[in-house]
Design an enzyme around this catalytic site. Structure first.
Site, PDB file in Angstrom:
ATOM      1  N   GLU A  45     -30.339  28.529   3.311  1.00 19.04           N
ATOM      2  CA  GLU A  45     -30.545  29.970   3.308  1.00 19.04           C
ATOM      3  C   GLU A  45     -29.311  30.738   2.868  1.00 19.04           C
ATOM      4  O   GLU A  45     -29.385  31.643   2.016  1.00 19.04           O
ATOM      5  CB  GLU A  45     -30.976  30.429   4.713  1.00 19.04           C
ATOM      6  CG  GLU A  45     -31.232  31.926   4.815  1.00 19.04           C
ATOM      7  CD  GLU A  45     -31.511  32.352   6.249  1.00 19.04           C
ATOM      8  OE1 GLU A  45     -32.107  33.415   6.428  1.00 19.04           O
ATOM      9  OE2 GLU A  45     -31.112  31.622   7.175  1.00 19.04           O
ATOM     10  N   ALA A  92     -31.088  20.355 -10.245  1.00 19.96           N
ATOM     11  CA  ALA A  92     -29.743  20.030  -9.742  1.00 19.96           C
ATOM     12  C   ALA A  92     -29.750  19.675  -8.261  1.00 19.96           C
ATOM     13  O   ALA A  92     -28.711  19.288  -7.722  1.00 19.96           O
ATOM     14  CB  ALA A  92     -28.802  21.211  -9.991  1.00 19.96           C
ATOM     15  N   LYS A 106     -22.486   7.639 -11.177  1.00 18.33           N
ATOM     16  CA  LYS A 106     -22.689   6.638 -10.124  1.00 18.33           C
ATOM     17  C   LYS A 106     -24.044   5.952 -10.245  1.00 18.33           C
ATOM     18  O   LYS A 106     -24.339   5.011  -9.503  1.00 18.33           O
ATOM     19  CB  LYS A 106     -22.531   7.297  -8.748  1.00 18.33           C
ATOM     20  CG  LYS A 106     -21.101   7.761  -8.495  1.00 18.33           C
ATOM     21  CD  LYS A 106     -20.970   8.534  -7.211  1.00 18.33           C
ATOM     22  CE  LYS A 106     -19.519   8.967  -6.993  1.00 18.33           C
ATOM     23  NZ  LYS A 106     -19.000   9.837  -8.054  1.00 18.33           N
ATOM     24  N   VAL A 111     -12.195  15.922  -4.161  1.00 16.95           N
ATOM     25  CA  VAL A 111     -10.939  15.529  -3.525  1.00 16.95           C
ATOM     26  C   VAL A 111      -9.882  16.620  -3.634  1.00 16.95           C
ATOM     27  O   VAL A 111      -8.928  16.645  -2.850  1.00 16.95           O
ATOM     28  CB  VAL A 111     -10.378  14.231  -4.140  1.00 16.95           C
ATOM     29  CG1 VAL A 111     -11.318  13.085  -3.916  1.00 16.95           C
ATOM     30  CG2 VAL A 111     -10.088  14.405  -5.633  1.00 16.95           C
ATOM     31  N   ILE A 157     -30.067  16.687 -13.597  1.00 14.36           N
ATOM     32  CA  ILE A 157     -28.618  16.532 -13.493  1.00 14.36           C
ATOM     33  C   ILE A 157     -28.352  15.195 -12.792  1.00 14.36           C
ATOM     34  O   ILE A 157     -28.601  15.057 -11.594  1.00 14.36           O
ATOM     35  CB  ILE A 157     -27.981  17.683 -12.681  1.00 14.36           C
ATOM     36  CG1 ILE A 157     -28.497  19.044 -13.176  1.00 14.36           C
ATOM     37  CG2 ILE A 157     -26.465  17.600 -12.753  1.00 14.36           C
ATOM     38  CD1 ILE A 157     -28.239  19.311 -14.629  1.00 14.36           C
TER      39      ILE A 157
END
Length: 645
Positions: free
Chosen positions: A313, A364, A410, A456, A406
Site C-alpha cells: 500500500e 516487474a 540469477k 549492497v 523483468i
C-alpha cells in the site's frame, strides 16, 4: 556588542541603516564639493543646503522603493549592489535637477564625484557589516574543495557560500592550464596539487561538481581521489535538478554508479515512442525499485494510461503521488490509476487489464532477495512462477499486445530457488509465446542494480557510518552492476524490439569484485581499511561466508552463441524451451505442491524442468519446512481448499 546588534528587532536595524545612509550621503555631498572646490572647510549656502537635504531625502526614498532596506545584510547578494547603483544614479539625477530648479551652484563634476562617493560609502558600509557578521560563521563552517571549475562548480560554490555548513576554499581543476588562476575569489589548483591544497587550507572533504556534458573519465578521476585522506561527495545530477527532486547544494555520498565509467545509454526515441506514446501501459510491482523507475521513464513518453499494480500500500501511494506531481508539472496529460493487487490473483489481473484496455505490460513484480526466497520457498515460487503465469494468461485473455518480463542473471544455471523460479517464469513465457501469437512475450535479463532494495551499496554505507565492520560474504565474489535508470532504459528499448519468445540480455559492463567495492567505499568516505598491515585503520572488512543459495560468479547467458541486435548494449540469448503441454503439467503439479506446502516436491519440480537448477544446499533451508512439528501441522490442515489461480 555584535550579538546585541544582531538581536535587535528588524525595525531598529532598518532605522540604523537609514541613519547610516543619511550620514554617508551627507558626507558624500560635502566631500564632493570640497574636492571640487579644493576647500578643506567648505560650507554650503542656503540654496546648496536645501538642494543637498532634498537630494538626500529623495535618495533614501529611492532606496526604500527599491527594497534596499528589506535586504538582510548577512545574506546580501549581488542584486543588492545593483539596487544601490540604481538608487545612487537616481540620486545624482535628482541632485542635478534640484540644483537647476533652485538655481543653486552645482558644478558639473560635483554630481559625478558625489555618485562615486555615495556608492562607496553606502555599499561599503553594508559590505563591511556583512563581513563582520559572517566572519564568525565562516570560521565555524567546514572547509571544502570543489572538484571541477565549470558552471556546476560555480553554482555549488555560490550556494555553499550562502549556506551555514560548508565553506568553499578552492577549486580543483582537471585542466593544468588553469592552475594558479582565481575564480569567484577562490584559488584554482591543478589535480596533481590536491594533497598540498588539502593541507594548506585544512580541507575536510572534496565535493565532485562536474558538468553533465564533461568528457572527463570519471572512473579514472575517482581512482585518483580515492587515495586521498578526505571524504569525496558529489552533488545531484542535472536530471534531478531539472526535475526538482534536489537542489544544487544537496550534498550526497558518492554513488557507485559514478565508478562504472560507462557511456550514457543510447535509446531509440522513435522506437520507444511507437511502443509507448498514446498507449495504455501497465506495470506490475510498480512500487519496487525497478517498477517505480520504469513508471518514471514511461510517463515521459506520454502514454494515454498508466496502470500501477502493487500489493504494498505505501509503495503504491508513494509512486502514485510522485508520478501525479510530474504529470501535473510537465502537463503530460497521462491518466494514472493506482491499483492494489497481487499477481497471484489471475481474475483480478484480467479485470484490471480489460477495465483499462491495457496494451503493454511490464511485469516487474517478483521476490528477488536470494536468502529470503531460499527461506520462504512456497511464497517465492507462487509469486515468481505462478504469479507470472497468472499475469501472462490474464494478458492473453485481455488482448494485451506486448508483455515484457523483468528477469535476472540469477536465472542462468541457478543455484537458488529465486533464480530457478525466474528461469521457470522465462520458460512459461516461452511456452505461451509458442502456444499463441496474439500477445508478444519477451524477457529482459540483467544483473544487480545499484540502489535497488537489498543492494549492497546502502548496506555498506550504513556499516561504514556505524564504525564497521563491513561484511562481505566471500573475498572472491563478483557481481555485475548497472544503475536503475540505465537498466530501465534498456528494458524499455528491449521490450519494444520483441517479436515473441526472445530472452534479451543487457550489457552489464565489467563485473565488480564486491570486496574491492567495499574497500573503495571506505576510502571514498575518508577512512582507512583496518588490516594486519594497518591495525590502526578505521573500518575492518569481515568475510562471513556465502549465504544460502548464493554463488561466487553470476552469468547472463546459458548458450555460448548470443545474437546481436540493433542496439549495441542489448543481446539476444539462445535458450532452451519446453513444450507447452509438458510445461502446463509441471505448473499444475507445482501449484498443487505449493497449496500442500510441500517444499520438497516444489524443489523437485524446479529440478525436473529445464532450468538447470543445481542447489548449493544439500538440504532444504525453508524456515517453515524445517521448523519442529511442521509435518503434523501440515497434516492437520487436511484437505487444503483449492486456491484460485
Amino acid at each position: 556588542m555584535l550579538d546585541a546588534f544582531l538581536a535587535l528587532p528588524r525595525v531598529y536595524k532598518r532605522i540604523l541603516s537609514v541613519t547610516s545612509d543619511l550620514v554617508a550621503l551627507t558626507f558624500s555631498i560635502w566631500a564632493a564639493y570640497a574636492l571640487r572646490l579644493e576647500q578643506q572647510y567648505w560650507l554650503p549656502d542656503q540654496k546648496q543646503a536645501v538642494v543637498a537635504a532634498l537630494t538626500i531625502l529623495f535618495t533614501v526614498a529611492f532606496f526604500i522603493k527599491l527594497g534596499l532596506y528589506r535586504a538582510v545584510i548577512r545574506y546580501l547578494s549581488d542584486k543588492a549592489f545593483i539596487t544601490i547603483v540604481y538608487g545612487v544614479f537616481a540620486s545624482c539625477l535628482t541632485f542635478i535637477v534640484l540644483g537647476y530648479l533652485f538655481q543653486a551652484f552645482v558644478p558639473r563634476s560635483v554630481p559625478v564625484i558625489y555618485g562615486a562617493l555615495a556608492f562607496v560609502f553606502v555599499s561599503g558600509s553594508r559590505l563591511g557589516v556583512r563581513m563582520l557578521v559572517n566572519r564568525p560563521w565562516e570560521k565555524e563552517k567546514e572547509s571544502v574543495a570543489i572538484v571541477g571549475a565549470g558552471e556546476t562548480a560555480m553554482q555549488l560554490a555560490s550556494a555553499l557560500a550562502q549556506g551555514t555548513e560548508y565553506r568553499p576554499t578552492a577549486f580543483i581543476t582537471l585542466n593544468s592550464k588553469n592552475h594558479k588562476t582565481t575564480v569567484n575569489g577562490l584559488p584554482v589548483v591543478s589535480l596533481q596539487y590536491t594533497v598540498k591544497t588539502i593541507k594548506k587550507y585544512g580541507i575536510r572533504r572534496l565535493l565532485l561538481a562536474l558538468d553533465a556534458d564533461s568528457s572527463i573519465d570519471r572512473k579514472a578521476l575517482i581512482s585518483e581521489l580515492e587515495a586521498l585522506s578526505v571524504p569525496v561527495q558529489t552533488v545531484p545530477s542535472m536530471s534531478e535538478l531539472v526535475a526538482g527532486r534536489a537542489r544544487i547544494n544537496d550534498i550526497r555520498d558518492l554513488e557507485l554508479e559514478d565508478l562504472l565509467g560507462r557511456d550514457p545509454v543510447r535509446t531509440e526515441a522513435e522506437v520507444l515512442a511507437a511502443s509507448l506514446n498514446g498507449k495504455s501501459v501497465m506495470v506490475t510491482g510498480a512500487g519496487g525499485s525497478i517498477g517505480s523507475e520504469l513508471c518514471r521513464q514511461i510517463i515521459h513518453h506520454k502514454p494515454k494510461t498508466l496502470v500501477l499494480l502493487e500489493q504494498n500500500e505505501y509503495s503504491l501511494y508513494s509512486i502514485e503521488r510522485e508520478l501525479s506531481a510530474v504529470n501535473e508539472i510537465d502537463d503530460l496529460g497521462v491518466s494514472i490509476f493506482p491499483i492494489l493487487g497481487s499477481v497471484i490473483h489471475r481474475c483480478r489481473c484480467e479485470v484490471v487489464m480489460k477495465a483499462f484496455a491495457v496494451e503493454t505490460v511490464y511485469h516487474a513484480a517478483a521476490y528477488k532477495h536470494v536468502p529470503l526466497v531460499e527461506h520462504n520457498v512456497i511464497e517465492g515460487v507462487q509469486n515468481n512462477v505462478l504469479g507470472t503465469w497468472n499475469v501472462a494468461e490474464a494478458a492473453i485473455a485481455a488482448g494485451v499486445e506486448r508483455f515484457v518480463l523483468i528477469s535476472t542473471d540469477k536465472a542462468v544455471r541457478p543455484t537458488n530457488v529465486m533464480g530457478a523460479s525466474k528461469r521457470l517464469a522465462e520458460l512459461v513465457l516461452q511456452g505461451l509465446s509458442e502456444r499463441q501469437d496474439a500477445t508478444v512475450f519477451s524477457m529482459v535479463r540483467f544483473g544487480n542494480v545499484l540502489g535497488s532494495s537489498g543492494s549492497v551499496v546502502p548496506l555498506f554505507r550504513d556499516q561504514i557510518r556505524d564504525g564497521g565492520p563491513v561484511t562481505v560474504t566471500h573475498p572472491d565474489i563478483i557481481r555485475y552492476f548497472m544503475t536503475i535508470p540505465e537498466a530501465t532504459q534498456l528494458v524499455l528499448q528491449a521490450g519494444s524490439m520483441g517479436k515473441g519468445g526472445e530472452v534479451f540480455v543487457l550489457d552489464m559492463g565489467e563485473p565488480v569484485r564486491i570486496a574491492d567495492l567495499a574497500k573503495k567505499m571506505i576510502h571514498l568516505m575518508g577512512l582507512i581499511e583496518r588490516t594486519d598491515d594497518q591495525p590502526d585503520g578505521d573500518i575492518q572488512i569481515v568475510f562471513t561466508g556465502l549465504r544460502p543459495g548464493e554463488k561466487l560468479f553470476e552469468e547472463l547467458l546459458i548458450g555460448n552463441n548470443p545474437h546481436g541486435t540493433d542496439h549495441p548494449r542489448i543481446m539476444m540469448a539462445r535458450e532452451s524451451s519446453m513444450p507447452w503441454s509438458d510445461l502446463k503439467a509441471a505448473l499444475n503439479r507445482l501449484a498443487d505442491a505449493s497449496k500442500r506446502f510441500d517444499c520438497e516436491e516444489v524443489v523437485s519440480i524446479l529440478k525436473e524442468c529445464p532450468t538447470d537448477y543445481k542447489p548449493v544446499e544439500a538440504e532444504l533451508v525453508d524456515l517453515i519446512a524445517t521448523a519442529p512439528g511442521v509435518g503434523q501441522t501440515v497434516k492437520s490442515l487436511g484437505n487444503v481448499r483449492k486456491m484460485p489461480i
